[in-house]
Motif scaffolding. Sequence first.
Motif, PDB file in Angstrom:
ATOM      1  N   VAL A  25       0.863  -1.183   0.000  1.00  0.00           N
ATOM      2  CA  VAL A  25       0.000   0.000   0.000  1.00  0.00           C
ATOM      3  C   VAL A  25       0.897   1.230   0.000  1.00  0.00           C
ATOM      4  CG1 VAL A  25      -1.884   1.226   1.125  1.00  0.00           C
ATOM      5  CG2 VAL A  25      -1.740  -1.275   1.315  1.00  0.00           C
ATOM      6  N   ILE A  26       0.719   2.102  -0.971  1.00  0.00           N
ATOM      7  CA  ILE A  26       1.550   3.301  -1.097  1.00  0.00           C
ATOM      8  C   ILE A  26       0.682   4.535  -0.998  1.00  0.00           C
ATOM      9  CG2 ILE A  26       3.230   4.517  -2.531  1.00  0.00           C
ATOM     10  CD1 ILE A  26       2.775   1.270  -3.858  1.00  0.00           C
ATOM     11  N   GLY A  27       1.039   5.422  -0.087  1.00  0.00           N
ATOM     12  CA  GLY A  27       0.326   6.684   0.052  1.00  0.00           C
ATOM     13  C   GLY A  27       1.310   7.825   0.207  1.00  0.00           C
ATOM     14  N   ILE A  28       0.986   8.979  -0.348  1.00  0.00           N
ATOM     15  CA  ILE A  28       1.872  10.149  -0.265  1.00  0.00           C
ATOM     16  C   ILE A  28       1.182  11.244   0.534  1.00  0.00           C
ATOM     17  CG2 ILE A  28       3.102  11.933  -1.555  1.00  0.00           C
ATOM     18  CD1 ILE A  28       3.321   9.994  -3.881  1.00  0.00           C
ATOM     19  N   LEU A  29       1.823  11.657   1.629  1.00  0.00           N
ATOM     20  CA  LEU A  29       1.321  12.762   2.441  1.00  0.00           C
ATOM     21  C   LEU A  29       1.795  14.071   1.822  1.00  0.00           C
ATOM     22  CD1 LEU A  29      -0.075  13.829   5.030  1.00  0.00           C
ATOM     23  CD2 LEU A  29       2.153  13.639   6.166  1.00  0.00           C
ATOM     24  N   PRO A  30       0.883  14.858   1.208  1.00  0.00           N
ATOM     25  CA  PRO A  30       1.309  16.113   0.579  1.00  0.00           C
ATOM     26  C   PRO A  30       1.563  17.200   1.621  1.00  0.00           C
ATOM     27  CG  PRO A  30      -1.065  15.851   0.399  1.00  0.00           C
ATOM     28  CD  PRO A  30      -0.554  14.606   1.075  1.00  0.00           C
ATOM     29  N   THR A  31       2.499  18.079   1.321  1.00  0.00           N
ATOM     30  CA  THR A  31       2.821  19.174   2.235  1.00  0.00           C
ATOM     31  C   THR A  31       2.722  20.504   1.490  1.00  0.00           C
ATOM     32  OG1 THR A  31       5.194  18.954   1.744  1.00  0.00           O
ATOM     33  CG2 THR A  31       4.341  17.753   3.640  1.00  0.00           C
ATOM     34  N   LYS A  32       2.362  21.553   2.216  1.00  0.00           N
ATOM     35  CA  LYS A  32       2.146  22.865   1.613  1.00  0.00           C
ATOM     36  C   LYS A  32       3.449  23.533   1.187  1.00  0.00           C
ATOM     37  CE  LYS A  32      -2.071  23.726   4.298  1.00  0.00           C
ATOM     38  NZ  LYS A  32      -2.725  24.608   5.286  1.00  0.00           N
ATOM     39  N   ASP A  70      10.572  12.291   1.136  1.00  0.00           N
ATOM     40  CA  ASP A  70      11.141  11.308   2.053  1.00  0.00           C
ATOM     41  C   ASP A  70      10.227  10.085   2.074  1.00  0.00           C
ATOM     42  OD1 ASP A  70      13.151  13.067   2.592  1.00  0.00           O
ATOM     43  OD2 ASP A  70      12.394  13.694   4.548  1.00  0.00           O
ATOM     44  N   ILE A  71      10.680   9.011   2.725  1.00  0.00           N
ATOM     45  CA  ILE A  71       9.876   7.797   2.765  1.00  0.00           C
ATOM     46  C   ILE A  71       9.929   7.167   4.149  1.00  0.00           C
ATOM     47  CG2 ILE A  71      11.778   6.358   1.897  1.00  0.00           C
ATOM     48  CD1 ILE A  71       9.653   4.630   0.475  1.00  0.00           C
ATOM     49  N   TYR A  87       6.274  22.577   9.566  1.00  0.00           N
ATOM     50  CA  TYR A  87       7.651  22.633   9.100  1.00  0.00           C
ATOM     51  C   TYR A  87       7.943  21.648   7.970  1.00  0.00           C
ATOM     52  CZ  TYR A  87       7.807  18.583  12.218  1.00  0.00           C
ATOM     53  OH  TYR A  87       7.539  17.391  12.839  1.00  0.00           O
ATOM     54  N   LEU A  88       6.954  20.864   7.536  1.00  0.00           N
ATOM     55  CA  LEU A  88       7.205  19.855   6.509  1.00  0.00           C
ATOM     56  C   LEU A  88       7.536  20.523   5.177  1.00  0.00           C
ATOM     57  CD1 LEU A  88       4.323  17.310   7.297  1.00  0.00           C
ATOM     58  CD2 LEU A  88       6.694  17.272   8.099  1.00  0.00           C
ATOM     59  N   SER A  89       8.744  20.305   4.697  1.00  0.00           N
ATOM     60  CA  SER A  89       9.199  20.940   3.459  1.00  0.00           C
ATOM     61  C   SER A  89       9.278  19.969   2.289  1.00  0.00           C
ATOM     62  CB  SER A  89      10.580  21.572   3.681  1.00  0.00           C
ATOM     63  OG  SER A  89      11.520  20.594   4.107  1.00  0.00           O
ATOM     64  N   ARG A  90       8.971  18.695   2.541  1.00  0.00           N
ATOM     65  CA  ARG A  90       8.937  17.689   1.480  1.00  0.00           C
ATOM     66  C   ARG A  90       7.741  16.753   1.705  1.00  0.00           C
ATOM     67  NH1 ARG A  90      14.272  18.086   2.706  1.00  0.00           N
ATOM     68  NH2 ARG A  90      14.195  16.360   4.204  1.00  0.00           N
ATOM     69  N   ASP A  91       7.185  16.227   0.622  1.00  0.00           N
ATOM     70  CA  ASP A  91       6.150  15.207   0.752  1.00  0.00           C
ATOM     71  C   ASP A  91       6.762  13.953   1.372  1.00  0.00           C
ATOM     72  OD1 ASP A  91       4.489  16.991  -0.457  1.00  0.00           O
ATOM     73  OD2 ASP A  91       4.423  15.961  -2.396  1.00  0.00           O
ATOM     74  N   ILE A  92       5.915  13.124   1.970  1.00  0.00           N
ATOM     75  CA  ILE A  92       6.395  11.891   2.603  1.00  0.00           C
ATOM     76  C   ILE A  92       5.628  10.701   2.038  1.00  0.00           C
ATOM     77  CG2 ILE A  92       6.733  10.639   4.767  1.00  0.00           C
ATOM     78  CD1 ILE A  92       6.739  13.290   6.229  1.00  0.00           C
ATOM     79  N   ILE A  93       6.371   9.733   1.515  1.00  0.00           N
ATOM     80  CA  ILE A  93       5.768   8.475   1.065  1.00  0.00           C
ATOM     81  C   ILE A  93       5.619   7.553   2.272  1.00  0.00           C
ATOM     82  CG2 ILE A  93       6.015   6.433  -0.395  1.00  0.00           C
ATOM     83  CD1 ILE A  93       7.764   8.073  -2.254  1.00  0.00           C
ATOM     84  N   PHE A  94       4.428   7.048   2.493  1.00  0.00           N
ATOM     85  CA  PHE A  94       4.205   6.013   3.506  1.00  0.00           C
ATOM     86  C   PHE A  94       4.005   4.703   2.752  1.00  0.00           C
ATOM     87  CE2 PHE A  94       3.540   9.669   6.122  1.00  0.00           C
ATOM     88  CZ  PHE A  94       3.865   9.246   7.413  1.00  0.00           C
ATOM     89  N   GLY A  97       8.902  12.494  -6.931  1.00  0.00           N
ATOM     90  CA  GLY A  97      10.245  12.989  -7.198  1.00  0.00           C
ATOM     91  C   GLY A  97      11.325  12.115  -6.589  1.00  0.00           C
ATOM     92  N   ILE A  98      12.496  12.701  -6.402  1.00  0.00           N
ATOM     93  CA  ILE A  98      13.651  11.990  -5.850  1.00  0.00           C
ATOM     94  C   ILE A  98      13.417  11.708  -4.366  1.00  0.00           C
ATOM     95  CG2 ILE A  98      16.116  12.140  -5.350  1.00  0.00           C
ATOM     96  CD1 ILE A  98      16.336  14.025  -7.765  1.00  0.00           C
ATOM     97  N   ILE A  99      13.611  10.457  -3.967  1.00  0.00           N
ATOM     98  CA  ILE A  99      13.488  10.108  -2.551  1.00  0.00           C
ATOM     99  C   ILE A  99      14.821  10.387  -1.879  1.00  0.00           C
ATOM    100  CG2 ILE A  99      12.909   8.306  -0.894  1.00  0.00           C
ATOM    101  CD1 ILE A  99      11.397   6.862  -3.090  1.00  0.00           C
ATOM    102  N   ARG A 100      14.814  11.305  -0.941  1.00  0.00           N
ATOM    103  CA  ARG A 100      16.073  11.734  -0.338  1.00  0.00           C
ATOM    104  C   ARG A 100      16.442  10.909   0.888  1.00  0.00           C
ATOM    105  NH1 ARG A 100      17.115  17.862   1.706  1.00  0.00           N
ATOM    106  NH2 ARG A 100      16.980  18.324  -0.521  1.00  0.00           N
ATOM    107  N   ASN A 101      15.533  10.776   1.867  1.00  0.00           N
ATOM    108  CA  ASN A 101      15.821  10.097   3.130  1.00  0.00           C
ATOM    109  C   ASN A 101      14.747   9.056   3.423  1.00  0.00           C
ATOM    110  OD1 ASN A 101      17.954  12.100   3.727  1.00  0.00           O
ATOM    111  ND2 ASN A 101      16.232  13.488   4.061  1.00  0.00           N
ATOM    112  N   GLY A 102      15.097   8.056   4.216  1.00  0.00           N
ATOM    113  CA  GLY A 102      14.142   7.016   4.562  1.00  0.00           C
ATOM    114  C   GLY A 102      14.314   6.503   5.975  1.00  0.00           C
ATOM    115  N   VAL A 103      13.201   6.081   6.573  1.00  0.00           N
ATOM    116  CA  VAL A 103      13.203   5.440   7.896  1.00  0.00           C
ATOM    117  C   VAL A 103      12.294   4.225   7.826  1.00  0.00           C
ATOM    118  CG1 VAL A 103      12.734   5.671  10.362  1.00  0.00           C
ATOM    119  CG2 VAL A 103      13.567   7.637   9.072  1.00  0.00           C
TER     120      VAL A 103
END
Length: 426
Positions: free
Chosen positions: A117-124, A132-133, A166-173, A206-212
């Motif tokens: 299941v892939i979801g993207i949390l959009p940020t303003k 990030d992911i 403070y979210l400056s990038r979208d986050i893939i869950f 886009g480019i995935i920069r960081n992941g946890v």
Amino acid sequence: MCIRDSFSIFVKRKAYTQLGKIGKIVALIVFVCILTLPMTARNNFISENALSPHATMSHYSEAEFARVHKKLQKHVSGGGRQLNFVVDFMAKRHVKPVLQNFTVDTIDGKTLKGTNVIGILPTKRNPGGECDIITFRSHGGPGAQIEAAFTLSFLDFLATHERINYLSRDIIFLAYDGNFQEHGIAVKTFLSAYYQELSHGVPRCGIIRNGVNVNLQDDNPNLFVLGYRGENGDVPDFDYFQLWNKLLQANAQSNFDYDQSYARENKFLKAIEGAPLLKDVPQIVEGVRQWKVLLNDIIRSIVGGVDDAHTYLLHYGIHSVTLKGVHNARRRKENRSEFIRRLGRIMEQGNRALMYLDEHLHAASNFYHIASKDKYVSISQYGYFIPVLWAAFHLKTIVIVFTMKDRKGTDKLIAKYITVALYSLF
């Protein structure tokens, strides 16, 4: 004088007979120097001054987890699938979940089906082009229920809390299928589709920069474990590792360790640690402890975390780690809500620090070994040992080649040896 004549003189004078002895001496000296590595270990530090994890606050509350976990338990006890709960929860938070169905052929001829299941949390504040992911199991395996409940509560927290601005990038869950966690099958399926020219319906940001990667392996975890080693010696940028290392030290305190799954008791180190004349010398005791951590890290660099999601994120140049939660009977007892509170605080502080960083991590190194929670050994300290040891071992081989009684075919043998020697160096 040509090279061939030089070799002939070298052979006639039998100067090569001393190379074996020289190789042994050099190898012994290098071995002694290697034993001193923990004594020369450097203090950990973060090169990128934009990363300031200790300057951040945390608003996450374990009540967020308790609320989501209660709903998930009710859903499952009523006969519902945990996967469906994950999908519905993401949809209610406007994450627009997308299902990625895949099949896996087993060696016994069976075909198994899995679903990510892939979801993207959009940020303003996201200018576009980067994200990030965060990965976790949607279902399958011990601890998967509280793992999903925690990560979904963290998603809900980021999406709805009034102070998260403070979210400056979208986050893939990425809620990957826990039944295919082994060897990262589910995660590799997602990454392969994400980086293909035709994404087959997989959403992109886009480019995935960081992941946890969140991996809670027990329903009542009391020990934090930081996984950072990938395959073939892969590691994230040292600054990225240090970010999570320092956050775990600050929040988990004594209930924090590195992955010890391949650690073995070393009788030699144990004998030194318990020797009557040495056990009271602080430098010796600390040196032995650091060697235990260093040896375990070297073994991990060879074996790798083959089942951890961060391993396969590292393959694509994504700085990533795995935050594990395990139960250890020898560790201090801690109720689950307290563990979740600490985990939420670590996740929020790390996420906030990374969102403040506008540029890609580049100031630190990707060649290091851990000697303790506060010290490390860099390639500048151990790097020159590798070619010297290589030369020492191959000197002995040169002796064997030149002392052969049967000289027929020696030229081809030497050519093969040179090829193998160069290959082993690289």
